[in-house]
Scaffold this active site. Structure first.
Site, PDB file in Angstrom:
ATOM      1  N   ARG A 175       0.843  -1.214   0.000  1.00 21.69           N
ATOM      2  CA  ARG A 175       0.000   0.000   0.000  1.00 21.69           C
ATOM      3  C   ARG A 175       0.878   1.265   0.000  1.00 21.69           C
ATOM      4  NH1 ARG A 175      -2.172  -3.835  -0.597  1.00 21.69           N
ATOM      5  NH2 ARG A 175      -3.952  -4.738   0.454  1.00 21.69           N
ATOM      6  N   SER A 230     -10.615  -1.780   4.264  1.00 19.17           N
ATOM      7  CA  SER A 230      -9.771  -1.832   5.461  1.00 19.17           C
ATOM      8  C   SER A 230      -9.301  -0.431   5.828  1.00 19.17           C
ATOM      9  CB  SER A 230      -8.550  -2.717   5.215  1.00 19.17           C
ATOM     10  OG  SER A 230      -8.971  -4.040   5.044  1.00 19.17           O
ATOM     11  N   GLU A 301      -4.797   3.057   6.320  1.00 19.82           N
ATOM     12  CA  GLU A 301      -4.663   2.801   4.886  1.00 19.82           C
ATOM     13  C   GLU A 301      -5.506   3.828   4.124  1.00 19.82           C
ATOM     14  OE1 GLU A 301      -5.011  -1.313   3.714  1.00 19.82           O
ATOM     15  OE2 GLU A 301      -6.070  -0.758   1.881  1.00 19.82           O
TER      16      GLU A 301
HETATM   17  C1  LIG Z   1     -15.676  -2.896   0.198  1.00 20.41           C
HETATM   18  C2  LIG Z   1     -14.255  -2.496  -0.072  1.00 20.41           C
HETATM   19  C3  LIG Z   1     -13.291  -3.453  -0.219  1.00 20.41           C
HETATM   20  C4  LIG Z   1     -11.958  -3.084  -0.479  1.00 20.41           C
HETATM   21  N1  LIG Z   1     -11.022  -4.065  -0.631  1.00 20.41           N
HETATM   22  C5  LIG Z   1      -9.747  -3.720  -0.902  1.00 20.41           C
HETATM   23  C6  LIG Z   1      -8.756  -4.728  -1.085  1.00 20.41           C
HETATM   24  O1  LIG Z   1      -9.018  -5.929  -1.043  1.00 20.41           O
HETATM   25  N2  LIG Z   1      -7.484  -4.321  -1.325  1.00 20.41           N
HETATM   26  C7  LIG Z   1      -7.147  -3.009  -1.405  1.00 20.41           C
HETATM   27  O2  LIG Z   1      -5.969  -2.706  -1.644  1.00 20.41           O
HETATM   28  N3  LIG Z   1      -8.055  -2.043  -1.228  1.00 20.41           N
HETATM   29  C8  LIG Z   1      -9.349  -2.373  -0.987  1.00 20.41           C
HETATM   30  N4  LIG Z   1     -10.286  -1.388  -0.799  1.00 20.41           N
HETATM   31  C9  LIG Z   1      -9.869   0.025  -0.819  1.00 20.41           C
HETATM   32  C10 LIG Z   1      -9.957   0.696  -2.205  1.00 20.41           C
HETATM   33  O3  LIG Z   1     -10.938   0.083  -3.025  1.00 20.41           O
HETATM   34  C11 LIG Z   1      -8.615   0.674  -2.921  1.00 20.41           C
HETATM   35  O4  LIG Z   1      -7.634   1.366  -2.190  1.00 20.41           O
HETATM   36  C12 LIG Z   1      -8.708   1.275  -4.322  1.00 20.41           C
HETATM   37  O5  LIG Z   1      -7.500   1.064  -5.002  1.00 20.41           O
HETATM   38  C13 LIG Z   1      -9.001   2.782  -4.294  1.00 20.41           C
HETATM   39  O6  LIG Z   1      -9.350   3.174  -5.609  1.00 20.41           O
HETATM   40  P1  LIG Z   1     -10.241   4.471  -5.855  1.00 20.41           P
HETATM   41  O7  LIG Z   1     -10.306   4.680  -7.314  1.00 20.41           O
HETATM   42  O8  LIG Z   1     -11.539   4.347  -5.154  1.00 20.41           O
HETATM   43  O9  LIG Z   1      -9.321   5.560  -5.179  1.00 20.41           O
HETATM   44  P2  LIG Z   1      -9.791   6.810  -4.303  1.00 20.41           P
HETATM   45  O10 LIG Z   1     -10.392   6.337  -3.029  1.00 20.41           O
HETATM   46  O11 LIG Z   1     -10.591   7.722  -5.149  1.00 20.41           O
HETATM   47  O12 LIG Z   1      -8.376   7.459  -3.972  1.00 20.41           O
HETATM   48  C14 LIG Z   1      -7.473   6.794  -3.107  1.00 20.41           C
HETATM   49  C15 LIG Z   1      -6.120   7.515  -3.162  1.00 20.41           C
HETATM   50  O13 LIG Z   1      -5.582   7.377  -4.472  1.00 20.41           O
HETATM   51  C16 LIG Z   1      -5.360   8.660  -5.062  1.00 20.41           C
HETATM   52  N5  LIG Z   1      -5.694   8.572  -6.483  1.00 20.41           N
HETATM   53  C17 LIG Z   1      -6.867   8.183  -7.036  1.00 20.41           C
HETATM   54  N6  LIG Z   1      -6.788   8.227  -8.367  1.00 20.41           N
HETATM   55  C18 LIG Z   1      -5.534   8.641  -8.672  1.00 20.41           C
HETATM   56  C19 LIG Z   1      -4.837   8.909  -9.885  1.00 20.41           C
HETATM   57  N7  LIG Z   1      -5.423   8.746 -11.083  1.00 20.41           N
HETATM   58  N8  LIG Z   1      -3.548   9.321  -9.827  1.00 20.41           N
HETATM   59  C20 LIG Z   1      -2.945   9.500  -8.629  1.00 20.41           C
HETATM   60  N9  LIG Z   1      -3.551   9.302  -7.440  1.00 20.41           N
HETATM   61  C21 LIG Z   1      -4.834   8.873  -7.466  1.00 20.41           C
HETATM   62  C22 LIG Z   1      -6.305   9.600  -4.333  1.00 20.41           C
HETATM   63  O14 LIG Z   1      -5.864  10.958  -4.398  1.00 20.41           O
HETATM   64  C23 LIG Z   1      -6.253   9.026  -2.923  1.00 20.41           C
HETATM   65  O15 LIG Z   1      -5.095   9.455  -2.252  1.00 20.41           O
HETATM   66  C24 LIG Z   1     -11.612  -1.728  -0.568  1.00 20.41           C
HETATM   67  C25 LIG Z   1     -12.604  -0.753  -0.416  1.00 20.41           C
HETATM   68  C26 LIG Z   1     -13.910  -1.119  -0.190  1.00 20.41           C
HETATM   69  C27 LIG Z   1     -14.974  -0.063  -0.066  1.00 20.41           C
END
Ligand SMILES: Cc1cc2nc3c(=O)[nH]c(=O)nc-3n(C[C@H](O)[C@H](O)[C@H](O)COP(=O)(O)OP(=O)(O)OC[C@H]3O[C@@H](n4cnc5c(N)ncnc54)[C@H](O)[C@@H]3O)c2cc1C
Length: 323
Positions: A175, A230, A301
């Site tokens: 992460r 998480s 995280e």
């Molecule tokens: C039900 C559930 C289950 C999940 N399971 C997992 C899992 O198994 N493993 C896991 O790792 N995570 C998990 N997550 C967390 C999450 O889905 C991940 O971290 C995912 O990668 C975030 O993607 P997002 O597009 O929603 O990012 P966002 O939440 O929109 O952003 C997260 C971070 O990334 C940055 N960011 C977003 N897009 C970009 C970009 N294009 N360029 C640079 N920075 C950017 C944002 O500024 C922020 O700091 C889970 C979440 C939920 C709700």
């Protein structure tokens, strides 16, 4: 700043959508939090490039995918959010390589890989975020992580310059993703897409694995309630959920936020009424309890941005929710 100001600065007219005072609770999976001063949904990378060039050099910028790992404090975000998910999301397969734009959803990437008889992407089926978010977080689960499969990633900077980067340009860990060199990921440079190499294999087997992994999630995670996955990273050799549960915190609530009874490393917003401050207070409470009982400092995280409500100068989150 409005669209007219921006188009005045840019030689090319903007084709995306600009909103002001955008409630971020609509764009994060916790369904809580304050407003962003401005929110821009680029039409595509060229349009994003034009938009970025028109911004003041120090404009605070936050790229957001599906907001599944993000909390915006109740006082809101004084700057511009670039919402990547609603922008032009494209994916294209070329042999064992899939090119995906940052706004594409991870579950779609997992399904396209299986459809193309590729294996390895199944873990992404249950990550409810975008490719950009997965790259920024090095999202992972069930023994796999995003960057294991990245062949190259495209980034954009404030000058609108697009670069092709490889894993070697980044320091990558659990992460954890930062750019080597002077440019700061998330401040100077952001992801607009990536090429992933998966292993040629059996698409049917990949689909079965996707079904198994999703069933496992449904059985163990509170997927029916607003959450952000998480909350804490797992400490070396242990699980944050085990430590939080051992502190007797399952079901503990602050305001509208509650530590899930199903998975102690999840905070849920069951009534959709939690303040970002409730969620943040609960994060602090769990962290402190684990520190006192086990001497372990859990590292969040989830990403938290923006300012607390008391510091807000304009519309607060509570007002926003009532309107
Ligand atoms: C039900 C559930 C289950 C999940 N399971 C997992 C899992 O198994 N493993 C896991 O790792 N995570 C998990 N997550 C967390 C999450 O889905 C991940 O971290 C995912 O990668 C975030 O993607 P997002 O597009 O929603 O990012 P966002 O939440 O929109 O952003 C997260 C971070 O990334 C940055 N960011 C977003 N897009 C970009 C970009 N294009 N360029 C640079 N920075 C950017 C944002 O500024 C922020 O700091 C889970 C979440 C939920 C709700």
């Amino acid at each position: 700043m409005n669209m007219a100001d921006l188009t005045g600065l840019a030689a090319t007219p903007l084709r995306g959508r600009l909103r002001t005072a955008a409630p971020m609770s609509r764009h994060v999976s916790w369904r809580a939090g304050g407003v962003a001063d401005r929110l821009y949904i680029p039409a595509d990378s060229d349009d994003l490039s034009v938009f970025l060039r028109g911004l003041a050099p120090r404009e605070p910028l936050c790229f957001v995918g599906l907001g599944s790992n993000l909390l915006v404090r109740d006082g809101g975000y004084r700057g511009t959010v670039i919402l990547m998910h609603s922008s032009h999301a494209v994916m294209r397969a070329e042999g064992a390589v899939i090119h995906a734009s940052a706004g594409a959803a991870c579950p779609k990437l997992a399904r396209l890989a299986a459809l193309r008889q590729l294996e390895g992407a199944e873990f992404l089926a249950g990550v409810p975020g975008t490719v950009g978010g997965a790259l920024a977080m090095n999202a992972g689960c069930y023994g796999s992580q995003t960057w294991e499969f990245v062949r190259s990633a495209s980034t954009i900077d404030r000058a609108g310059t697009i670069r092709e980067r490889t894993a070697g340009d980044f320091e990558i860990g659990y992460r954890h993703v930062v750019l080597r060199g002077d440019s700061v990921l998330g401040e100077d440079e952001w992801f607009i897409g990536a090429s992933f190499a998966f292993a040629p294999g059996d698409g049917g087997r990949a689909r079965r694995r996707i079904r198994e992994l999703l069933a496992q999630r449904i059985a163990t995670q509170p997927l029916g309630l607003p959450n952000a996955g998480s909350v804490f990273r797992n400490p070396e050799g242990d699980h944050a959920a085990r430590l939080i549960e051992a502190c007797g915190l399952k079901g503990v609530a602050i305001g509208g936020a509650r530590i899930s009874e199903k998975h102690a490393n999840f905070i849920v917003n069951p009534g959709g009424k939690a303040l970002a401050a409730d969620i943040e207070a609960l994060i602090g409470h769990a962290r402190e309890a684990v520190r006192v009982k086990f001497g372990v400092d859990l590292v969040p995280e989830v990403r938290i941005i923006g300012q607390a409500a008391a510091q807000a100068s304009s519309i607060g989150a509570a007002q926003e929710r009532r309107s």
